[in-house]
Design an enzyme around this catalytic site. Sequence first.
Site, PDB file in Angstrom:
ATOM      1  NE  ARG A   1      -4.309  -1.409   0.166  1.00  0.00           N
ATOM      2  CZ  ARG A   1      -4.453  -2.470  -0.634  1.00  0.00           C
ATOM      3  NH1 ARG A   1      -3.493  -2.790  -1.479  1.00  0.00           N
ATOM      4  NH2 ARG A   1      -5.549  -3.200  -0.599  1.00  0.00           N
TER       5      ARG A   1
ATOM      6  CG  HIS B   1      -3.422  -0.657  -6.653  1.00  0.00           C
ATOM      7  ND1 HIS B   1      -3.783  -0.077  -5.457  1.00  0.00           N
ATOM      8  CD2 HIS B   1      -3.416  -1.996  -6.415  1.00  0.00           C
ATOM      9  CE1 HIS B   1      -3.979  -1.006  -4.537  1.00  0.00           C
ATOM     10  NE2 HIS B   1      -3.757  -2.187  -5.105  1.00  0.00           N
ATOM     11  CB  ILE B   2      -1.956  -3.248 -12.695  1.00  0.00           C
ATOM     12  CG1 ILE B   2      -0.443  -3.021 -12.828  1.00  0.00           C
ATOM     13  CG2 ILE B   2      -2.742  -2.074 -13.276  1.00  0.00           C
ATOM     14  CD1 ILE B   2       0.056  -2.978 -14.269  1.00  0.00           C
TER      15      ILE B   2
ATOM     16  CD  GLU C   1      -3.167   3.271  -5.090  1.00  0.00           C
ATOM     17  OE1 GLU C   1      -4.235   2.652  -5.318  1.00  0.00           O
ATOM     18  OE2 GLU C   1      -2.144   2.715  -4.696  1.00  0.00           O
TER      19      GLU C   1
HETATM   20  P1  NDP Z   1      -0.667 -11.544   4.386  1.00  0.00           P
HETATM   21  O1  NDP Z   1      -1.475 -11.204   5.550  1.00  0.00           O
HETATM   22  O2  NDP Z   1      -0.490 -12.979   4.025  1.00  0.00           O
HETATM   23  O3  NDP Z   1       0.773 -10.896   4.490  1.00  0.00           O
HETATM   24  C1  NDP Z   1       1.002  -9.682   5.116  1.00  0.00           C
HETATM   25  C2  NDP Z   1       2.305  -9.777   5.829  1.00  0.00           C
HETATM   26  O4  NDP Z   1       2.603  -8.509   6.391  1.00  0.00           O
HETATM   27  C3  NDP Z   1       2.290 -10.787   6.977  1.00  0.00           C
HETATM   28  O5  NDP Z   1       3.233 -11.778   6.729  1.00  0.00           O
HETATM   29  C4  NDP Z   1       2.694  -9.948   8.179  1.00  0.00           C
HETATM   30  O6  NDP Z   1       3.664 -10.610   8.957  1.00  0.00           O
HETATM   31  C5  NDP Z   1       3.348  -8.754   7.538  1.00  0.00           C
HETATM   32  N1  NDP Z   1       3.448  -7.648   8.466  1.00  0.00           N
HETATM   33  C6  NDP Z   1       2.529  -7.148   9.298  1.00  0.00           C
HETATM   34  N2  NDP Z   1       3.051  -6.183  10.046  1.00  0.00           N
HETATM   35  C7  NDP Z   1       4.340  -6.073   9.651  1.00  0.00           C
HETATM   36  C8  NDP Z   1       5.415  -5.260  10.054  1.00  0.00           C
HETATM   37  N3  NDP Z   1       5.276  -4.355  11.014  1.00  0.00           N
HETATM   38  N4  NDP Z   1       6.606  -5.413   9.421  1.00  0.00           N
HETATM   39  C9  NDP Z   1       6.762  -6.316   8.449  1.00  0.00           C
HETATM   40  N5  NDP Z   1       5.781  -7.128   8.055  1.00  0.00           N
HETATM   41  C10 NDP Z   1       4.592  -7.002   8.639  1.00  0.00           C
HETATM   42  O7  NDP Z   1      -1.329 -10.746   3.158  1.00  0.00           O
HETATM   43  P2  NDP Z   1      -1.052 -10.918   1.600  1.00  0.00           P
HETATM   44  O8  NDP Z   1       0.336 -11.367   1.382  1.00  0.00           O
HETATM   45  O9  NDP Z   1      -2.142 -11.695   1.000  1.00  0.00           O
HETATM   46  O10 NDP Z   1      -1.209  -9.397   1.129  1.00  0.00           O
HETATM   47  C11 NDP Z   1      -0.337  -8.416   1.625  1.00  0.00           C
HETATM   48  C12 NDP Z   1      -0.761  -7.033   1.195  1.00  0.00           C
HETATM   49  O11 NDP Z   1      -0.506  -6.816  -0.165  1.00  0.00           O
HETATM   50  C13 NDP Z   1      -2.246  -6.724   1.333  1.00  0.00           C
HETATM   51  O12 NDP Z   1      -2.556  -6.355   2.665  1.00  0.00           O
HETATM   52  C14 NDP Z   1      -2.447  -5.596   0.362  1.00  0.00           C
HETATM   53  O13 NDP Z   1      -2.256  -4.367   1.034  1.00  0.00           O
HETATM   54  C15 NDP Z   1      -1.331  -5.785  -0.646  1.00  0.00           C
HETATM   55  N6  NDP Z   1      -1.815  -6.176  -1.971  1.00  0.00           N
HETATM   56  C16 NDP Z   1      -1.523  -5.381  -3.040  1.00  0.00           C
HETATM   57  C17 NDP Z   1      -1.894  -5.753  -4.311  1.00  0.00           C
HETATM   58  C18 NDP Z   1      -1.581  -4.903  -5.472  1.00  0.00           C
HETATM   59  O14 NDP Z   1      -2.354  -4.883  -6.413  1.00  0.00           O
HETATM   60  N7  NDP Z   1      -0.463  -4.221  -5.473  1.00  0.00           N
HETATM   61  C19 NDP Z   1      -2.636  -7.003  -4.562  1.00  0.00           C
HETATM   62  C20 NDP Z   1      -2.888  -7.761  -3.363  1.00  0.00           C
HETATM   63  C21 NDP Z   1      -2.474  -7.353  -2.134  1.00  0.00           C
HETATM   64  P3  NDP Z   1       3.321 -11.107  10.449  1.00  0.00           P
HETATM   65  O15 NDP Z   1       2.426 -12.281  10.267  1.00  0.00           O
HETATM   66  O16 NDP Z   1       4.628 -11.418  11.030  1.00  0.00           O
HETATM   67  O17 NDP Z   1       2.635  -9.963  11.108  1.00  0.00           O
HETATM   68  C1  DGY Z   2      -5.852  -6.058  -2.819  1.00  0.00           C
HETATM   69  O1  DGY Z   2      -6.561  -7.039  -3.104  1.00  0.00           O
HETATM   70  O2  DGY Z   2      -5.681  -5.665  -1.661  1.00  0.00           O
HETATM   71  C2  DGY Z   2      -5.151  -5.363  -3.943  1.00  0.00           C
HETATM   72  O3  DGY Z   2      -4.619  -4.173  -3.598  1.00  0.00           O
HETATM   73  C3  DGY Z   2      -5.921  -5.309  -5.213  1.00  0.00           C
HETATM   74  O4  DGY Z   2      -6.133  -6.597  -5.670  1.00  0.00           O
END
Ligand code: NDP
Ligand code: DGY
Length: 329
Positions: free
Chosen positions: A246, A294-295, A275
């Site tokens: 984000r 944001h794709i 955005e």
């Molecule tokens: P997950 O919940 O699987 O992963 C998020 C990770 O963030 C966890 O492993 C967590 O670790 C970590 N985290 C939380 N707090 C911290 C911190 N202080 N420092 C470092 N790491 C931290 O979610 P996803 O992998 O499925 O998705 C992650 C994010 O990606 C979403 O929340 C979304 O914002 C973004 N996203 C963006 C997209 C795009 O289009 N660009 C598409 C999809 C998602 P821990 O368990 O140790 O807290």
């Molecule tokens: C999400 O799912 O959080 C992404 O940002 C868009 O797919």
Amino acid sequence: GMQTVGKLMKVFVTRRIPQEGMKILTTAGGCEVSLWDSDEPVPRADLLKGVQGAHGILCLLSDKIDAEVLDAAGPNLKVISTLSVGFDHLALDEIKKRGIRVGYTPDVLTDATAELTVALLLATARRLPEGVEEVKNGGWSSWKPLWLCGYGLSGSTVGVIGLGRIGMAIARRLMPFGVKRLLYSGRTAKANAAEVNGEFVSLDTLVSESDFIVVSCSLTPETQGLCDKAFFSKMKNTAIFVNSSRGAVVNQEDLYEALTSGQIAAAGLDVTTPEPLPTNHPLLTLKNCVVLPHIGSATYSTRGVMGALSAQNLLGGLQGTDMPSELTF
Ligand code: NDP
Ligand code: DGY
């Protein structure tokens, strides 16, 4: 069934969504779907009006669902289903207080987002947009030994901030490029990190030792503004910064400074604040900053599956049954 004493359940969908999702909602029966029939975000006033009396809301990451929206919806509201895995746009404390369930779309977009993040990392490190531009504008005069050089993954150290579903999928894809060390940071060490020889390190270690930093954590109060002046000043001058989580995880003024002062080599961003990023934003003037709109999850099939899953989550919430992907909070 989905009826409360003979009455239809009211659903508000805040945007046109993939037909895979719409089809599930319209064929479900028992619910009256009201759609903000546009590809652009619903204006706040129309959101507040549209949710009135709704039993369910299907929303997007651009809709801020806070106390005002929940109050506007009123006591019927049972479920909020977001067409995203990220849920930083949802005021979970307010939602919990009201006993409302939440659906989201984890896993189904992991591969698409990891793939895009790898593409962005390579495009940034090997300066692809700059190269494409030079071909078009006549800047390509001959093969030149010192021209358009970048950085390669082979033998490098990669640091993943947030080794969750997507972070892990990114790491898995990067290892075959010959990455030497895979560092990661976060709140807790991950059992599956062994699969990529991941080393759980402090954020400081990750930042100062990595040649590529990939941000894939969720946006929380703790990660907001995490990548700031102090962060960039610890990075190697030759390092590449990539963010597909984000925009608010990054302090963009500090990033601009780091990119123009030579503190870091380049940055690739799939997410920004705001955005869209205004077209006159300073970051867009920089050759060493690659910005995408944001794709991450934008493949036809992934968006279709996200649409279907968000519809199924909504129906489960309306019926008071299992939701395929319910957020526990
Ligand atoms: P997950 O919940 O699987 O992963 C998020 C990770 O963030 C966890 O492993 C967590 O670790 C970590 N985290 C939380 N707090 C911290 C911190 N202080 N420092 C470092 N790491 C931290 O979610 P996803 O992998 O499925 O998705 C992650 C994010 O990606 C979403 O929340 C979304 O914002 C973004 N996203 C963006 C997209 C795009 O289009 N660009 C598409 C999809 C998602 P821990 O368990 O140790 O807290
Ligand atoms: C999400 O799912 O959080 C992404 O940002 C868009 O797919």
